[in-house]
Write an enzyme that holds these catalytic residues in place. Structure first.
Site, PDB file in Angstrom:
ATOM      1  N   GLU A 271       0.834  -1.276   0.096  1.00 35.43           N
ATOM      2  CA  GLU A 271      -0.065  -0.031  -0.144  1.00 35.43           C
ATOM      3  C   GLU A 271       0.824   1.242  -0.160  1.00 35.43           C
ATOM      4  OE1 GLU A 271      -1.294   2.641   3.303  1.00 35.43           O
ATOM      5  OE2 GLU A 271      -2.190   0.917   3.764  1.00 35.43           O
TER       6      GLU A 271
ATOM      7  N   GLU B 159      11.253   2.968   2.188  1.00 35.92           N
ATOM      8  CA  GLU B 159       9.884   3.057   2.561  1.00 35.92           C
ATOM      9  C   GLU B 159       9.652   1.837   3.655  1.00 35.92           C
ATOM     10  OE1 GLU B 159       6.309   4.812   3.120  1.00 35.92           O
ATOM     11  OE2 GLU B 159       8.041   5.421   1.790  1.00 35.92           O
TER      12      GLU B 159
END
Length: 1008
Positions: A75, A146
């Site tokens: 996501e 990330e």
């Protein structure tokens, strides 16, 4: 959108007769694209924003074994870049620059992505959004960065009791069920362990992305254009999503077996306060949603699957309640047995049907992004004709279903979770992901039966008919078209502001009564006494007002900086009944020692049980539904103050900023000390003094005539000031309390460095506050424009590129009309001094971006800001909250003469339909259209850039135990030139001048 090709009714579209609210004027269409993507199209010619939401039936339950958090990580990664738009963070940048917002969340069985944007920019935004699901780029560098963001997000939650207790509930479930798993992800699960097993996490991420098949997706698109135009756009942009014919995840069974039932779990929380949660596994009500009562007679049903569900009753306990947990559990089971014995009454079902029908057909319009995110899950759960209504309208009375649920709420199936600091030293186990200490005891049905027998004898009963259900929903005729709020009535005791509803045609009203009591905050003792007075008021009213809330009539009483405020909103028909009860409780208030200190005997009176529906658990959500009557007293207030120590560091930093700025604000330790000395008799002695100087500022807006508004104001005055033995007295104009903010010094950067109050929290935080100006239309728009231009680049640089912390933002701040910028960072990886230096470096770097801003980019950003200011209010509550905000601040920017307003409208070519716009916004739009780029750059150079001559800065730095060495180094360091270290907040405040109050002067609110 102008370039979109209008499409005829395509082969994939089917006429659906949607069940919709009578007040809903939007148009809808269901479309299925050739790749099996199912789409709901919404056309709203009146909208200012367009929006879209994609739900993918792939969630954390689909995480591969040993890769916990992979769905959540994916996501995150889809926001980075795509083959068509390879610039990193280009999607977010485009959305932000064009007045929009975007986000996503991962649930157990689904992942949802959503955004909104100004209508003129919808096509390009939607194209960028579609690339998430067509050809995203996930570079190795971005993947590694990330992972750190996901890890930072997890570390933010490590000391959150909500997350800890939710994971503990999952931990005590079947190990082979996906419910048992950890779902957020961390450095350990996404890098360290996979690397140890020889896995390439990027390769695993790309493999997992293959589950994103169009046949598992549902899309809602909300636009201003016709349905044909929107359909053409969707067909062109989303048809390239691959359909690999994936199967949606199905839970194998219920996550709880017999060994996970009949448990009493004692858990050690981080924060002060005792909580009790009583939970049963039940059949999900979605399986019989039309049968009504089973979805409404509940303390709370929570579920992240259609295959299983939990019914829970939760409450906060006092210390006395802690000693009577067995009585509380016994009393709850007594009530459940009463429901079984007394049977299911059809009149209650019919009452709920009436309430639900009224709520559905008179629902308020909400912003498009909320509407699409709230609607998309219905596409997965309900047939197309019911997408808009979902489970809102039960139609079939089925007592056998209700009895089936009641039978499942048995002692044989119960799980009891009890949290208390008193369990320290007596727990035997630790949950592995959050290290929550706990112990488990068996609670057999025979033990529960003993608790039932010794529970207090209560006169438990089913609810009486609800007297607050409105009968009269007619709209009132108002002859005078009042565009802005006006003073309808004024006396030495009160002032009434009034505005009828001319826009929304709804039988609702909003009433606000501000009790201005200047003695409420002149000392820490006064503050905590007023705070407790308000808490007791709410406590006394809870049982009476609950039926009103069920019937769509809500109230709140809360502390303000200069007293307290009462707010009522909902259907106008029975509003005065509730208002009268609240006023009488206030006018006849007395301190009840038993409620003040602690409730005795664990007494719980359950009148109704509430419903809360959840289609899935987002990563920021935690299911906690309170009982109607929670145990609240002085000791819970003490614990609330003590829990300031456990707030997130960025929240503590924000409090310190306010403490430095505001003329009258008290530190938490002083309030806690004052509260510890407060007794019921001293509170009773304080209240006559507090209330002896009171002025009422009243605001009434909605479906109400001027004569009735005046009558209500007179009733308020009479009840408060003229009731026999009332403590309330009038206040003279000279006693009006004003809120003021200190003025920082030009070219001086102030530091306040402090250790975090919970050194076990690994997060440190910095807030760099840049004070700019006092409320002024011309300066306001320039600062708003800078925030619009700079917020996304700041996030991208400090969070995405440098990975300083999951919580990172640049935003506007206003303290009593004094405008500022603030940059917030919370981090485990770097200390606050380093973070502050990086913020300075960002402003230094961004200086060239501002000076090199092209005319095209400047005009685009100005247009985006203009579009946001021309947005119409969506509902009565948005409008009334804006106007009340103007009244509360004292700015009164809506109060223009009609001729001036007409002149502005004519000059700006704004349609008369937009009476929802404020004169303030119209004026600001005029200033924006006249603003020159050179003026904007000069404003930046004067106030914002790093060495600006009028830059005034405070850097508040909260150091965690992780950075204790850096803290010692920072406080020992000599102050650089043009800096000042704050060591005594109150001494510093006394040395600074104050901004003038906005409440006074020409056109401002005054008492006389």
């Amino acid at each position: 959108m102008a370039a979109a090709v209008a499409a005829p009714a395509a082969a994939g579209s089917r006429d659906v007769e949607f069940i919709r609210a009578r007040s809903d004027k939007r148009e809808y269409r269901r479309v299925v694209l050739p790749n099996a993507l199912e789409v709901l199209l919404i056309s709203d010619p009146d909208t200012d924003k367009a929006a879209a939401c994609m739900e993918v039936e792939v969630g954390s339950f689909s995480d591969p074994a040993g890769l916990e958090g992979l769905a959540h990580f994916l996501e995150h990664m889809l926001f980075y870049a795509s083959e068509k738009y390879p610039g990193e963070d280009e999607y977010t940048k485009y959305i932000t620059e064009h007045g929009g917002s975007c986000n996503a969340y991962t649930s157990s069985e689904t992942t949802n992505f959503y955004f909104d944007v100004n209508v003129d920019n919808f096509e390009e935004a939607l194209d960028r959004f579609a690339q998430f699901f067509i050809k995203p780029l996930m570079s190795q560098d971005a993947v590694l960065r990330e992972i750190k963001a996901v890890d930072s997000e997890h570390k933010k939650n490590l000391l959150s009791d909500g997350w800890r207790m939710y994971q503990l509930q999952k931990h005590l479930a079947s190990k082979d069920h996906p419910y048992h798993k950890f779902s957020t992800g961390s450095l350990e699960t996404l890098e360290i362990k996979p690397k140890g097993r020889g896995l390439d996490i990027r390769h695993e991420l790309l493999r997992f992305y293959e589950n994103y098949s169009s046949n598992l997706m549902h899309l809602v698109v909300y636009g201003k254009e016709s349905l044909d135009c929107i359909q053409g756009l969707v067909d062109r942009l989303f048809s390239d999503i691959k359909n690999t014919d994936q199967r949606s995840f199905k839970c194998p069974s219920h996550p709880l077996s017999e060994e996970h039932l009949q448990l009493l779990v004692k858990a050690l929380p981080i924060e002060e306060g005792d909580y009790l949660r009583i939970i049963w596994p039940i059949t999900p009500s979605i399986q019989f949603y039309k049968e009504g009562w089973a979805m409404n007679l509940m303390a709370g049903e929570s579920t992240d699957s259609t295959e299983y569900s939990f019914f829970s009753i939760s409450m906060r306990l006092t210390d006395a309640g802690h000693e009577h947990v067995e009585d509380i559990v016994g009393l709850i089971f007594k009530y459940l047995f009463l429901l079984k014995e007394d049977g299911v009454h059809e009149w209650i079902f019919n009452e709920l049907v009436a309430i639900n029908g009224m709520e559905f057909h008179y629902q308020d319009k909400i912003d498009p992004i909320s509407y699409v995110t709230g609607t998309v899950s219905s596409m997965r759960l309900f047939p197309p004709e019911e997408w808009l209504v979902g489970s809102a309208l039960p139609s079939k009375y089925a007592p056998q279903r209700i009895m089936m649920i009641l039978d499942q709420l048995s002692p044989e199936r119960v799980r009891i979770f009890w949290e208390s600091k008193k369990f320290e030293g007596s727990t035997t186990s630790a949950e592995p992901w959050y290290n929550t200490s706990y112990s488990v005891e068996n609670v057999t049905p025979s033990v529960i039966q003993q608790w039932i027998q010794k529970a207090p004898t209560e006169k438990l009963h089913l609810p009486e008919p609800n007297m607050f259900i409105p009968k009269d929903l007619a709209l009132k005729e108002v002859n005078e078209k009042v565009t802005f709020p006006k003073v309808l009535r004024k006396t030495p005791l009160s002032r009434l502001w009034y505005k009828p509803d001319l826009l929304f045609s709804t039988p609702k009203v909003h009433v606000i009564i501000d009790f201005h009591c200047p003695l409420s905050s002149h000392s820490p003792e006064a503050y905590v006494s007023t705070d407790l007075f308000v808490d007791l008021l709410v406590d006394y009213l809870n049982a009476y007002a609950f039926d009103a809330q069920i019937a769509g009539l809500y109230y709140s009483i809360y502390l303000t900086s200069a007293g307290f405020q009462v707010s009522l909103g909902g259907y106008n028909d029975k509003m005065r009944v509730l208002l009268n009860a609240i006023l009488k409780q206030i006018a006849n208030f007395e301190v009840k020692p038993n409620r003040f200190s602690a409730l005795k005997g664990g007494k719980v009176h359950i009148r109704h049980l509430q419903t809360t529906e959840h289609s899935g658990l987002s990563r920021d959500d935690f299911f906690m539904i309170l009982l109607t009557n929670i145990f609240q007293s002085q000791e819970t207030t003490v614990k609330d103050y003590q829990n300031f120590n456990f707030r997130q560091p960025h929240s503590q930093a924000s409090f310190y900023v306010s403490l430095i700025l505001e003329d009258k604000k008290w530190p938490v330790p002083e309030k806690l000390e004052a509260l510890s000395k407060l007794e019921s008799d001293s509170l009773a002695k304080f209240l006559p003094n507090l209330l002896s100087k009171t002025f009422l500022e009243c605001y009434i807006q909605g479906n109400i005539e001027p004569s009735e508004a005046k009558s209500i104001a007179q009733e308020i005055e009479d009840t408060i000031f003229n009731t026999p033995n009332t403590m309330f007295k009038s206040m003279s104009p000279s006693q009006y309390l004003t809120e003021r903010v200190i003025m920082l010094e030009n070219e001086l950067k102030c530091y306040y460095q402090i250790e975090g109050l919970n050194q076990k929290n690994e997060n440190s935080s910095v807030i760099q506050y840049i004070q700019v100006h006092q409320d002024d239309a011309s300066s306001n728009i320039k600062l708003q424009l800078f925030s619009l231009i700079a917020s996304q680049p700041a996030f991208n640089q400090l969070r995405t590129v440098e990975q300083l912390g999951y919580i990172t933002s640049l935003s506007l701040r206003s303290d009593y009309g004094v405008w500022a910028l603030q940059v917030v960072i919370q981090s485990t990886v770097k200390d606050p001094s380093y973070l502050d230096a990086r913020v300075d470096e960002f402003f230094k770097m961004f200086e060239s971006k501002i000076h090199e801003l092209s005319d095209k980019d400047f005009k685009r950003n100005v247009k985006s800001l203009i579009d946001s200011k021309l947005e119409k209010f969506k509902n009565l509550w948005e409008e009334s909250h804006f106007y009340w905000g103007e009244i509360g601040a004292g700015t009164l920017k809506f109060d223009r003469v009609e001729s001036e307003r007409e002149q502005k409208i004519k000059r700006l070519n704004i349609n008369r339909q937009q009476d929802v716009l404020t004169a303030n916004n119209i004026c600001q739009v005029a200033l924006l259209r006249e603003l020159k780029k050179e003026e904007f750059i000069a404003f930046f150079d004067q106030y914002i850039k790093l060495d600006a001559p009028q830059r005034r800065t405070v850097s508040v730095q909260v150091f965690s135990g992780n950075h204790s060495a850096e803290f010692k180094k920072a406080v020992a360091k000599a102050d650089p030139p043009k800096t000042y270290r704050i060591t005594d907040i109150f001494g510093f405040k006394r040395s600074r001048p104050l901004y003038s109050s906005l409440k006074g002067g020409p056109g401002r609110i005054t008492m006389d």
